[in-house]
Design a protein around this motif. Sequence first.
Motif, mmCIF file in Angstrom:
data_model
loop_
_atom_site.group_PDB
_atom_site.id
_atom_site.type_symbol
_atom_site.label_atom_id
_atom_site.label_comp_id
_atom_site.label_asym_id
_atom_site.label_seq_id
_atom_site.Cartn_x
_atom_site.Cartn_y
_atom_site.Cartn_z
ATOM 1 N N HIS A 17 -6.719 13.757 50.729
ATOM 2 C CA HIS A 17 -7.338 13.766 52.052
ATOM 3 C C HIS A 17 -7.395 15.164 52.668
ATOM 4 O O HIS A 17 -8.184 15.395 53.584
ATOM 5 N N HIS B 189 -4.270 6.167 64.358
ATOM 6 C CA HIS B 189 -3.069 6.752 63.776
ATOM 7 C C HIS B 189 -1.872 6.350 64.639
ATOM 8 O O HIS B 189 -2.010 6.121 65.843
ATOM 9 N N MET C 151 -2.259 14.754 48.022
ATOM 10 C CA MET C 151 -2.960 14.710 49.304
ATOM 11 C C MET C 151 -4.457 14.965 49.157
ATOM 12 O O MET C 151 -4.989 15.940 49.689
ATOM 13 N N VAL D 216 -1.805 13.262 57.812
ATOM 14 C CA VAL D 216 -2.919 12.370 57.466
ATOM 15 C C VAL D 216 -3.959 12.329 58.583
ATOM 16 O O VAL D 216 -4.806 11.446 58.639
ATOM 17 N N HIS E 35 1.306 6.495 57.911
ATOM 18 C CA HIS E 35 1.727 7.722 57.243
ATOM 19 C C HIS E 35 2.874 7.474 56.272
ATOM 20 O O HIS E 35 3.466 6.406 56.220
ATOM 21 N N GLN F 4 -0.686 5.920 53.180
ATOM 22 C CA GLN F 4 -0.563 7.030 52.238
ATOM 23 C C GLN F 4 0.900 7.180 51.820
ATOM 24 O O GLN F 4 1.790 7.212 52.656
#
Length: 297
Positions: free
Chosen positions: A278, A60, A276, A45, A35, A107
């Motif tokens: 995503h 994650h 963003m 994310v 992240h 990201q």
Amino acid sequence: MYTIHDGYAPFRDYKTWYRICGDLRNGQTPLVVAHGGPGCTHDYVDAFRDIAKSGRAVIHYDQLGNGRSTHLPDKPANFWQVSLFLDELNNLLQHLGIAENYALLGQSWGGMLTAEHAVTRPAGLKAIVIANSPASMALWLQAAARLRAELPPEVQECLLIHEAAGTLTSDDYRAASQVFYQRHVCRLDPWPDEVKRTFDAMDIDPTVYHAMNGPTEFHVIGSMKDWSIIDRLPAISVPTLLISGRYDEAAPEVVQPFADHIPDNEWVIFEESSHMPHVEERELCMETVAAFLAKHC
């Protein structure tokens, strides 16, 4: 569907929280998601878990100082270094037993971390995705200044007044900052719950963000303000997908050095997105990342 498992990886005297969506041992190269921030959480994310529907495990984690990992609000600013987060990432890969075979997606700040990791040429790294990230903070600040200059005059004036006065937590400064964020960070209105959760968490504990970045995305006064990886990018030896949004605060000029200097790369710009894609163009973004990974690992 896929299984979900979470846990903690011991790291030095601390703990790194992680979550695995899918089966790490099914033969597909797992994807690790880093992240942004520095100082965000995995929540915003979270959408990348969609890739687990293809059968590829998606991991994650919350970086140290954030989310469900150990918080260290009393650590001095110089504790928070790129090297710390590189060590944490390597530790997580070892803990999960995937250091010999993995892909990495980062990201924003996570993409900077991903590039820092990739230039060391780890043997098990198969591909990377650098999403909405700058190749240098000098370029980021130049782009931020250009985008700020396009804000309404009264918003620009408010930002300047409070930055000069040091009143960066005032309601007026926050409101003015939100005008920039709504244009160049996430254009959805309202913001998705997972995005709100990350920003709420940063409000509660901004330790890492303030130490490494500063009070806002465009007023960077932390330890990362002079960071650059441009001269090291030719060392990246794995296939690389670059992602950005048409209205991104990671404007084209901040991404361009990745495209210029990474030997094997492709760059996708999402036309309806800012920082963003995503969440702003979730389905298309997931399809794009999944197809890239399927081609390379």
